[in-house]
Design a protein around this motif. Structure first.
Motif, PDB file in Angstrom:
ATOM      1  N   ASN A 102       1.326  -1.022  -0.149  1.00  0.00           N
ATOM      2  CA  ASN A 102      -0.334   0.493   0.168  1.00  0.00           C
ATOM      3  C   ASN A 102       0.850   1.059   0.257  1.00  0.00           C
ATOM      4  O   ASN A 102       0.527   2.281  -0.384  1.00  0.00           O
ATOM      5  CB  ASN A 102      -0.486   0.354   1.273  1.00  0.00           C
ATOM      6  CG  ASN A 102      -1.969   1.240   1.625  1.00  0.00           C
ATOM      7  OD1 ASN A 102      -2.384   1.234   0.384  1.00  0.00           O
ATOM      8  ND2 ASN A 102      -1.660   1.321   2.186  1.00  0.00           N
ATOM      9  N   LEU A 113      -5.583  -5.807   1.876  1.00  0.00           N
ATOM     10  CA  LEU A 113      -4.965  -4.523   1.642  1.00  0.00           C
ATOM     11  C   LEU A 113      -6.668  -3.888   1.440  1.00  0.00           C
ATOM     12  O   LEU A 113      -6.689  -2.476   0.792  1.00  0.00           O
ATOM     13  CB  LEU A 113      -4.226  -5.280   0.341  1.00  0.00           C
ATOM     14  CG  LEU A 113      -3.903  -4.384  -1.012  1.00  0.00           C
ATOM     15  CD1 LEU A 113      -2.400  -3.152  -0.533  1.00  0.00           C
ATOM     16  CD2 LEU A 113      -3.088  -4.281  -1.859  1.00  0.00           C
ATOM     17  N   SER A 153       3.031  -1.928  -7.877  1.00  0.00           N
ATOM     18  CA  SER A 153       1.638  -2.686  -6.984  1.00  0.00           C
ATOM     19  C   SER A 153       1.070  -3.356  -6.966  1.00  0.00           C
ATOM     20  O   SER A 153       0.745  -4.972  -6.972  1.00  0.00           O
ATOM     21  CB  SER A 153       0.918  -1.333  -6.361  1.00  0.00           C
ATOM     22  OG  SER A 153      -0.535  -1.848  -5.512  1.00  0.00           O
ATOM     23  N   THR A 193      -7.543  -0.437   1.875  1.00  0.00           N
ATOM     24  CA  THR A 193      -7.615   1.174   0.749  1.00  0.00           C
ATOM     25  C   THR A 193      -8.939   1.652   0.711  1.00  0.00           C
ATOM     26  O   THR A 193      -8.938   2.690   0.588  1.00  0.00           O
ATOM     27  CB  THR A 193      -7.518   0.369  -0.586  1.00  0.00           C
ATOM     28  OG1 THR A 193      -8.168  -0.925  -0.980  1.00  0.00           O
ATOM     29  CG2 THR A 193      -6.317  -0.047  -1.220  1.00  0.00           C
TER      30      THR A 193
END
Length: 321
Positions: free
Chosen positions: A115, A198, A123, A202
């Protein structure tokens, strides 16, 4: 003129079936039918665990089931008092405890690191590479492992002998397999767990990080005081779900990767799932095998309920139920 009395604040409001309820019910109906047909109806077969099941010549399964003698809890007694029960319980619990800890620490760490990457392309590449093993079957993975650990032409022994060492008979050396199994489980499930965390990261409000940067917070401080507290509910949910499977083991990992649990590795890699599968192929009655499976299910249900109860007392909002 009669005036209507105002409704009492303690009087429950009448709930009416709305159009939204109909739409949501129709959407959930296929899943409900699937669970009833494939999950709840087969539970009728649990009666086998309480019977001395014997096939009646020329008759079907249901006839044989209903006409078999009741065994009560004798099948469970046979399983719980067997010589292998303590071994199976130890292996299953210890392996799962290690899996739970590692699959919590490493994926969360990787999710935080990815992140922080500025390059979106990098990524996505890292996520894809780490997520790919999750889609691979244990049958395929077992061939890769065998290519490395083959006693004669395996890559591992080739490297060891090239460095002047002696080749290792991997499938006859139980001391190495706890590390091999832990590594393979982590390698295969790491990407999936990382993507779950993840996704939670986000969803965190970016203004929190902007304010932290203005206050001079380092990356470690941002992760400690913003990221980890924000994804704590997801961490707890994943922890509860994993605890609920503590009496189960990944059959493909323990059966396929070890090349069907050879006798030399039995005390190290045998779990409840491999025992049940081997029992179905042996002379052990199906009633005793069903008792072992039911024991697993009940223990997992009790474990997840206890864990959820403890979590609800500590943090009610993070509990599943």
């Amino acid at each position: 003129m009669n005036k209507e009395k105002p409704a009492s604040p303690h009087q429950p409001k009448r709930k009416r079936w709305s159009r939204d309820d109909t739409e949501l019910t129709l959407l959930g109906l296929p899943a409900t039918i699937w669970f009833v047909v494939f999950c709840y109806l087969p539970m009728f077969g649990l009666i086998i665990a309480f019977k001395s099941f014997k096939l009646s010549p020329g008759q079907g399964f249901l006839y044989s089931l209903f006409h078999s003698d009741w065994a009560g809890f004798d099948n469970f007694k046979f399983f719980l008092t067997s010589n292998t029960f303590g071994l199976l319980l130890r292996n299953t619990i210890l392996y799962n405890l290690v899996f739970i800890i590692i699959n919590l620490v490493i994926p969360v760490t990787l999710a935080i690191i990815i992140n922080q990457l500025y390059s979106r392309f990098a990524s996505k590449c890292y996520q894809t590479m780490m997520f790919l093993p999750y889609f691979m079957s244990w049958v395929v993975v077992s061939y890769f492992v065998y290519a490395f650990l083959n006693p004669d032409k395996g890559l591992a022994n080739s490297i060891i002998m090239g460095l002047g060492g002696e080749k290792v008979m991997w499938y006859s050396a139980p001391q190495y397999w706890p590390f091999i199994l832990v590594f393979m489980s982590t390698w295969k499930s790491m990407g999936y767990n990382m993507v779950v965390y993840l996704a939670s990261i986000t969803g965190i409000d970016g203004s929190l990080y902007e304010a932290a940067i203005l206050d001079g917070a380092t990356k470690w401080q941002q992760a400690k005081y913003i990221t980890l507290p924000s994804i704590k509910p997801m961490i707890i949910i994943m922890f509860i779900l994993n605890i609920g499977k503590i009496f189960y083991s990944d059959f493909g990992l323990f059966w396929q990767v070890t090349q069907r649990v050879p006798a030399s590795l039995y005390n190290t890699v045998s779990t409840f799932d491999t025992f049940i599968f081997q029992s179905l192929q042996s002379q052990i009655s199906i009633g005793q095998t069903a008792a072992a499976g039911l024991f697993q299910a009940v223990c997992c249900c009790v474990t997840i309920l206890i864990t959820n109860f403890i979590v609800s007392k500590v943090d009610e909002d993070s509990a599943i139920i």
